[in-house]
Motif scaffolding. Structure first.
Motif, PDB file in Angstrom:
ATOM      1  N   ASP A 159       0.798  -1.226   0.000  1.00 19.96           N
ATOM      2  CA  ASP A 159       0.000   0.000   0.000  1.00 19.96           C
ATOM      3  C   ASP A 159       0.829   1.275   0.000  1.00 19.96           C
ATOM      4  OD1 ASP A 159      -2.168  -1.669   0.092  1.00 19.96           O
ATOM      5  OD2 ASP A 159      -2.601  -1.347   2.222  1.00 19.96           O
ATOM      6  N   ASP A 160       2.139   1.174   0.297  1.00 19.96           N
ATOM      7  CA  ASP A 160       2.970   2.378   0.400  1.00 19.96           C
ATOM      8  C   ASP A 160       3.668   2.743  -0.899  1.00 19.96           C
ATOM      9  OD1 ASP A 160       4.752   0.276   0.313  1.00 19.96           O
ATOM     10  OD2 ASP A 160       5.956   0.942   2.025  1.00 19.96           O
ATOM     11  N   LYS A 161       3.281   2.114  -2.006  1.00 16.85           N
ATOM     12  CA  LYS A 161       3.844   2.461  -3.307  1.00 16.85           C
ATOM     13  C   LYS A 161       2.895   2.012  -4.400  1.00 16.85           C
ATOM     14  CE  LYS A 161       6.586  -1.808  -3.447  1.00 16.85           C
ATOM     15  NZ  LYS A 161       7.959  -2.358  -3.536  1.00 16.85           N
ATOM     16  N   GLY A 162       3.060   2.590  -5.567  1.00 15.44           N
ATOM     17  CA  GLY A 162       2.213   2.196  -6.679  1.00 15.44           C
ATOM     18  C   GLY A 162       1.856   3.329  -7.612  1.00 15.44           C
ATOM     19  N   ALA A 163       1.499   4.490  -7.041  1.00 15.94           N
ATOM     20  CA  ALA A 163       1.202   5.651  -7.882  1.00 15.94           C
ATOM     21  C   ALA A 163       2.484   6.136  -8.546  1.00 15.94           C
ATOM     22  CB  ALA A 163       0.583   6.766  -7.047  1.00 15.94           C
ATOM     23  N   GLU A 164       2.349   6.747  -9.705  1.00 16.70           N
ATOM     24  CA  GLU A 164       3.534   7.216 -10.423  1.00 16.70           C
ATOM     25  C   GLU A 164       3.934   8.623  -9.990  1.00 16.70           C
ATOM     26  OE1 GLU A 164       4.170   4.787 -14.263  1.00 16.70           O
ATOM     27  OE2 GLU A 164       2.592   6.246 -14.677  1.00 16.70           O
ATOM     28  N   HIS A 165       2.979   9.530  -9.939  1.00 20.61           N
ATOM     29  CA  HIS A 165       3.297  10.887  -9.511  1.00 20.61           C
ATOM     30  C   HIS A 165       3.381  10.963  -7.992  1.00 20.61           C
ATOM     31  CE1 HIS A 165       1.918  11.702 -13.655  1.00 20.61           C
ATOM     32  NE2 HIS A 165       2.745  12.726 -13.575  1.00 20.61           N
ATOM     33  N   LEU A 166       4.229  11.843  -7.520  1.00 25.10           N
ATOM     34  CA  LEU A 166       4.367  12.093  -6.091  1.00 25.10           C
ATOM     35  C   LEU A 166       3.938  13.524  -5.803  1.00 25.10           C
ATOM     36  CD1 LEU A 166       6.453   9.749  -6.798  1.00 25.10           C
ATOM     37  CD2 LEU A 166       7.735  10.523  -4.813  1.00 25.10           C
TER      38      LEU A 166
ATOM     39  N   CYS B 115      -5.548  12.068 -14.010  1.00 28.51           N
ATOM     40  CA  CYS B 115      -4.950  11.191 -13.005  1.00 28.51           C
ATOM     41  C   CYS B 115      -5.696  11.307 -11.680  1.00 28.51           C
ATOM     42  CB  CYS B 115      -3.487  11.547 -12.779  1.00 28.51           C
ATOM     43  SG  CYS B 115      -2.470  11.524 -14.261  1.00 28.51           S
ATOM     44  N   ILE B 116      -5.988  10.155 -11.097  1.00 25.16           N
ATOM     45  CA  ILE B 116      -6.642  10.122  -9.789  1.00 25.16           C
ATOM     46  C   ILE B 116      -5.825   9.232  -8.869  1.00 25.16           C
ATOM     47  CG2 ILE B 116      -8.744   9.591  -8.507  1.00 25.16           C
ATOM     48  CD1 ILE B 116      -9.081   9.737 -12.230  1.00 25.16           C
ATOM     49  N   PHE B 117      -5.391   9.752  -7.739  1.00 22.39           N
ATOM     50  CA  PHE B 117      -4.658   8.960  -6.761  1.00 22.39           C
ATOM     51  C   PHE B 117      -5.620   8.066  -5.985  1.00 22.39           C
ATOM     52  CE2 PHE B 117      -1.649  12.704  -6.851  1.00 22.39           C
ATOM     53  CZ  PHE B 117      -0.613  12.025  -7.485  1.00 22.39           C
ATOM     54  N   VAL B 118      -5.100   6.900  -5.607  1.00 21.55           N
ATOM     55  CA  VAL B 118      -5.898   5.926  -4.862  1.00 21.55           C
ATOM     56  C   VAL B 118      -5.190   5.571  -3.558  1.00 21.55           C
ATOM     57  CG1 VAL B 118      -6.867   3.595  -4.868  1.00 21.55           C
ATOM     58  CG2 VAL B 118      -6.804   4.918  -6.998  1.00 21.55           C
ATOM     59  N   LYS B 119      -5.930   5.609  -2.455  1.00 17.22           N
ATOM     60  CA  LYS B 119      -5.424   5.085  -1.193  1.00 17.22           C
ATOM     61  C   LYS B 119      -6.327   3.934  -0.767  1.00 17.22           C
ATOM     62  CE  LYS B 119      -7.938   8.311   1.860  1.00 17.22           C
ATOM     63  NZ  LYS B 119      -7.786   9.350   2.917  1.00 17.22           N
ATOM     64  N   VAL B 120      -5.833   3.110   0.141  1.00 17.39           N
ATOM     65  CA  VAL B 120      -6.591   1.945   0.581  1.00 17.39           C
ATOM     66  C   VAL B 120      -7.528   2.341   1.714  1.00 17.39           C
ATOM     67  CG1 VAL B 120      -6.455  -0.397   1.502  1.00 17.39           C
ATOM     68  CG2 VAL B 120      -4.735   0.421  -0.122  1.00 17.39           C
ATOM     69  N   GLY B 121      -8.788   1.972   1.562  1.00 12.53           N
ATOM     70  CA  GLY B 121      -9.796   2.331   2.557  1.00 12.53           C
ATOM     71  C   GLY B 121     -11.108   1.659   2.224  1.00 12.53           C
TER      72      GLY B 121
ATOM     73  N   THR C 197      -9.140   9.231  -4.109  1.00 17.23           N
ATOM     74  CA  THR C 197     -10.222   8.249  -4.030  1.00 17.23           C
ATOM     75  C   THR C 197      -9.742   7.038  -3.242  1.00 17.23           C
ATOM     76  OG1 THR C 197     -11.958   7.169  -5.342  1.00 17.23           O
ATOM     77  CG2 THR C 197      -9.692   6.930  -6.128  1.00 17.23           C
ATOM     78  N   GLU C 198     -10.649   6.123  -2.934  1.00 16.74           N
ATOM     79  CA  GLU C 198     -10.301   4.955  -2.130  1.00 16.74           C
ATOM     80  C   GLU C 198     -10.714   3.661  -2.821  1.00 16.74           C
ATOM     81  OE1 GLU C 198     -11.747   5.087   1.872  1.00 16.74           O
ATOM     82  OE2 GLU C 198     -10.946   7.096   2.266  1.00 16.74           O
ATOM     83  N   PHE C 199      -9.856   2.642  -2.693  1.00 21.39           N
ATOM     84  CA  PHE C 199     -10.187   1.270  -3.061  1.00 21.39           C
ATOM     85  C   PHE C 199     -10.079   0.432  -1.795  1.00 21.39           C
ATOM     86  CE2 PHE C 199      -8.772   1.149  -7.829  1.00 21.39           C
ATOM     87  CZ  PHE C 199      -9.750   2.073  -8.139  1.00 21.39           C
ATOM     88  N   SER C 200     -10.876  -0.593  -1.712  1.00 24.46           N
ATOM     89  CA  SER C 200     -10.809  -1.482  -0.552  1.00 24.46           C
ATOM     90  C   SER C 200      -9.592  -2.402  -0.674  1.00 24.46           C
ATOM     91  CB  SER C 200     -12.069  -2.327  -0.464  1.00 24.46           C
ATOM     92  OG  SER C 200     -12.119  -3.252  -1.543  1.00 24.46           O
ATOM     93  N   PRO C 201      -9.163  -3.014   0.429  1.00 28.16           N
ATOM     94  CA  PRO C 201      -8.085  -4.007   0.356  1.00 28.16           C
ATOM     95  C   PRO C 201      -8.404  -5.121  -0.638  1.00 28.16           C
ATOM     96  CG  PRO C 201      -8.467  -3.402   2.639  1.00 28.16           C
ATOM     97  CD  PRO C 201      -9.571  -2.770   1.840  1.00 28.16           C
ATOM     98  N   GLU C 202      -9.674  -5.513  -0.710  1.00 26.20           N
ATOM     99  CA  GLU C 202     -10.070  -6.576  -1.630  1.00 26.20           C
ATOM    100  C   GLU C 202      -9.919  -6.133  -3.086  1.00 26.20           C
ATOM    101  OE1 GLU C 202     -11.507  -7.251   2.289  1.00 26.20           O
ATOM    102  OE2 GLU C 202     -11.881  -5.527   0.969  1.00 26.20           O
ATOM    103  N   GLN C 203     -10.248  -4.879  -3.369  1.00 29.85           N
ATOM    104  CA  GLN C 203     -10.097  -4.379  -4.735  1.00 29.85           C
ATOM    105  C   GLN C 203      -8.624  -4.273  -5.123  1.00 29.85           C
ATOM    106  OE1 GLN C 203     -12.584  -0.840  -4.223  1.00 29.85           O
ATOM    107  NE2 GLN C 203     -14.155  -1.739  -5.540  1.00 29.85           N
ATOM    108  N   MET C 204      -7.775  -3.869  -4.181  1.00 28.36           N
ATOM    109  CA  MET C 204      -6.340  -3.838  -4.456  1.00 28.36           C
ATOM    110  C   MET C 204      -5.801  -5.254  -4.646  1.00 28.36           C
ATOM    111  SD  MET C 204      -5.407  -0.721  -4.720  1.00 28.36           S
ATOM    112  CE  MET C 204      -3.684  -1.159  -4.925  1.00 28.36           C
ATOM    113  N   LYS C 205      -6.303  -6.197  -3.858  1.00 32.40           N
ATOM    114  CA  LYS C 205      -5.862  -7.593  -3.996  1.00 32.40           C
ATOM    115  C   LYS C 205      -6.222  -8.136  -5.373  1.00 32.40           C
ATOM    116  CE  LYS C 205      -6.252 -12.180  -1.883  1.00 32.40           C
ATOM    117  NZ  LYS C 205      -6.879 -12.994  -0.809  1.00 32.40           N
ATOM    118  N   ALA C 206      -7.386  -7.755  -5.884  1.00 38.36           N
ATOM    119  CA  ALA C 206      -7.802  -8.202  -7.216  1.00 38.36           C
ATOM    120  C   ALA C 206      -6.825  -7.717  -8.276  1.00 38.36           C
ATOM    121  CB  ALA C 206      -9.217  -7.697  -7.519  1.00 38.36           C
TER     122      ALA C 206
END
Length: 248
Positions: free
Chosen positions: A86-93, A130-136, A203-212
């Motif tokens: 969860d602490d990496k993945g997006a391209e822009h910082l 571009c839309i950033f995603v965090k886990v939630g 925006t947010e994705f759930s842990p399950e959506q990130m796992k997919a």
């Protein structure tokens, strides 16, 4: 710029096709990767220029609902970049902060060019939202796609969403606050043809959506490597100016 978006969700598989999957090697075969407007970048908000013109002329974004949206493991116009954790993945910082994933909605300049292919290498050819995603929390709109990923798990697999899909569901509620700068494709051939528009709202994705997403494969069989860390490290911003539609 009037733009069109290709009605397809696809994963980024370019890293499987490039030697060592290392962006450091891309300049060998893709000359554009040596350019001065490469992407992504780290946006330092203290150096951003507030552009009142952007604030006075809000973005106008309109999509059509897609029926039977194709979901394919191949790489194309509506895609994401994500990491193994969860602490990496997006391209822009943003001031060095990294998010778990980054959604790219890719559009081509249909006012000047007849096709995406014609526009892809032109300086004013493409625009990427571009839309950033965090886990939630689970993202209701993305659920229609994420639930189909198991059917497009390996390279070349494809399927269609059983329900209609409106790409605007991926946009943040507030599209008035964003950063923008001239950049490039973040995968080979790295053409310097993209105007990036990076929304501030996360925006947010759930842990399950990130796992997919992380359960997908780079290769064409179940034993191939999991599709993770498909993001390019930040590039040198050089003399470019990042503008914002809101004061920093």
């Amino acid at each position: 710029m009037t733009g069109k978006r290709s009605p397809c969700f696809s994963t980024e598989t370019c890293y499987e096709d490039i030697a060592d999957k290392s962006p450091d090697t891309w300049t060998v075969n893709f000359p554009a990767a040596k350019g001065e407007r490469q992407s992504p970048i780290n946006i330092e908000t203290s150096k951003v220029t507030f552009d009142k013109t952007l604030a006075d002329n809000p973005l106008k974004i309109s999509y059509q609902t897609e029926k039977g949206l194709p979901v394919e493991n191949t790489g194309a116009s509506f895609h994401l970049h994500w990491g193994a954790e969860d602490d990496k993945g997006a391209e822009h910082l943003i001031d060095g902060k990294v998010y778990a994933a980054e959604i790219h909605l890719v559009h081509w300049n249909s006012t000047k060019y007849k096709s995406f292919g014609e526009a892809a290498d032109k300086p004013d050819g493409l625009a990427v939202l571009c839309i950033f995603v965090k886990v939630g929390k689970a993202h209701p709109g993305f659920e229609a796609v994420s639930c189909q990923l198991s059917k497009a798990k390996c390279k070349g697999d494809k399927d269609c969403c059983p329900s209609d899909f409106d790409p605007s569901c991926l946009l943040p509620k507030d599209t008035k606050r964003y950063w923008t700068y001239p950049g490039s494709l973040t995968t080979p051939p790295c053409y310097e043809s993209v105007q990036f528009i990076i929304f501030q709202e996360i925006t947010e994705f759930s842990p399950e959506q990130m796992k997919a997403l992380r359960s997908m494969k780079f290769g064409d069989d179940e034993n191939s490597e999991n599709m993770v860390n498909n993001f390019r490290p930040p590039c040198y911003i050089g003399s470019r100016t990042v503008r914002a539609s809101f004061p920093q």
